[in-house]
Design a protein around this motif. Structure first.
Motif, PDB file in Angstrom:
ATOM      1  N   THR A 137      -4.199 -36.149  12.321  1.00 46.43           N
ATOM      2  CA  THR A 137      -5.092 -35.439  11.413  1.00 46.43           C
ATOM      3  C   THR A 137      -4.320 -34.346  10.696  1.00 46.43           C
ATOM      4  N   GLU A 138      -4.515 -34.258   9.388  1.00 45.38           N
ATOM      5  CA  GLU A 138      -3.943 -33.162   8.616  1.00 45.38           C
ATOM      6  C   GLU A 138      -5.083 -32.242   8.220  1.00 45.38           C
ATOM      7  N   ASN A 139      -4.923 -30.946   8.521  1.00 46.87           N
ATOM      8  CA  ASN A 139      -5.927 -29.964   8.118  1.00 46.87           C
ATOM      9  C   ASN A 139      -5.225 -28.795   7.436  1.00 46.87           C
ATOM     10  N   ASP A 140      -5.936 -27.720   7.189  1.00 44.58           N
ATOM     11  CA  ASP A 140      -5.361 -26.566   6.491  1.00 44.58           C
ATOM     12  C   ASP A 140      -4.227 -25.898   7.268  1.00 44.58           C
ATOM     13  N   GLU A 141      -4.187 -26.103   8.570  1.00 50.12           N
ATOM     14  CA  GLU A 141      -3.180 -25.457   9.403  1.00 50.12           C
ATOM     15  C   GLU A 141      -1.978 -26.337   9.699  1.00 50.12           C
ATOM     16  N   GLY A 142      -2.003 -27.608   9.313  1.00 54.51           N
ATOM     17  CA  GLY A 142      -0.889 -28.507   9.570  1.00 54.51           C
ATOM     18  C   GLY A 142      -1.374 -29.849  10.071  1.00 54.51           C
ATOM     19  N   PHE A 143      -0.652 -30.409  11.034  1.00 54.59           N
ATOM     20  CA  PHE A 143      -0.959 -31.728  11.581  1.00 54.59           C
ATOM     21  C   PHE A 143      -1.307 -31.628  13.061  1.00 54.59           C
ATOM     22  N   GLU A 144      -2.147 -32.555  13.511  1.00 57.24           N
ATOM     23  CA  GLU A 144      -2.479 -32.650  14.929  1.00 57.24           C
ATOM     24  C   GLU A 144      -2.543 -34.122  15.298  1.00 57.24           C
ATOM     25  N   PHE A 145      -1.930 -34.477  16.435  1.00 55.47           N
ATOM     26  CA  PHE A 145      -1.987 -35.853  16.932  1.00 55.47           C
ATOM     27  C   PHE A 145      -2.719 -35.863  18.258  1.00 55.47           C
ATOM     28  N   MET A 199      -9.591 -32.824   4.664  1.00 57.21           N
ATOM     29  CA  MET A 199      -8.953 -33.273   5.880  1.00 57.21           C
ATOM     30  C   MET A 199      -8.652 -34.760   5.737  1.00 57.21           C
ATOM     31  N   ARG A 200      -7.423 -35.119   6.088  1.00 54.67           N
ATOM     32  CA  ARG A 200      -7.031 -36.532   6.063  1.00 54.67           C
ATOM     33  C   ARG A 200      -6.742 -36.977   7.480  1.00 54.67           C
ATOM     34  N   ARG A 201      -7.007 -38.270   7.731  1.00 51.99           N
ATOM     35  CA  ARG A 201      -6.757 -38.845   9.054  1.00 51.99           C
ATOM     36  C   ARG A 201      -6.039 -40.164   8.909  1.00 51.99           C
ATOM     37  N   ALA A 202      -5.218 -40.471   9.912  1.00 52.79           N
ATOM     38  CA  ALA A 202      -4.506 -41.741   9.928  1.00 52.79           C
ATOM     39  C   ALA A 202      -4.525 -42.296  11.348  1.00 52.79           C
ATOM     40  N   ASN A 203      -4.741 -43.593  11.449  1.00 51.97           N
ATOM     41  CA  ASN A 203      -4.622 -44.278  12.727  1.00 51.97           C
ATOM     42  C   ASN A 203      -3.139 -44.494  13.012  1.00 51.97           C
ATOM     43  N   VAL A 204      -2.733 -44.263  14.251  1.00 40.99           N
ATOM     44  CA  VAL A 204      -1.339 -44.444  14.657  1.00 40.99           C
ATOM     45  C   VAL A 204      -1.288 -45.582  15.673  1.00 40.99           C
TER      46      VAL A 204
END
Length: 51
Positions: free
Chosen positions: A17-25, A1-6
């Protein structure tokens, strides 16, 4: 899982957040409760597949 501050105009607005199912903000509660953002009633959460 990767995460980025926006950031929006030097303010931390949320986490992407990027996970196995795609992206979530997700917006941070502190960002949504700031005085300058109270007039904006258009809050969006995005979930989607990576392309």
């Amino acid at each position: 899982m990767r995460r980025a501050n926006v950031f929006y105009k030097d303010d931390l607005a949320g986490i992407l957040t990027e996970n196995d199912e795609g992206f979530e903000f997700c917006y941070l509660p502190d960002y949504l409760s700031t005085k300058k953002n109270k007039g904006n009633k258009s809050y969006h959460a995005f979930t989607g597949k990576a392309i």
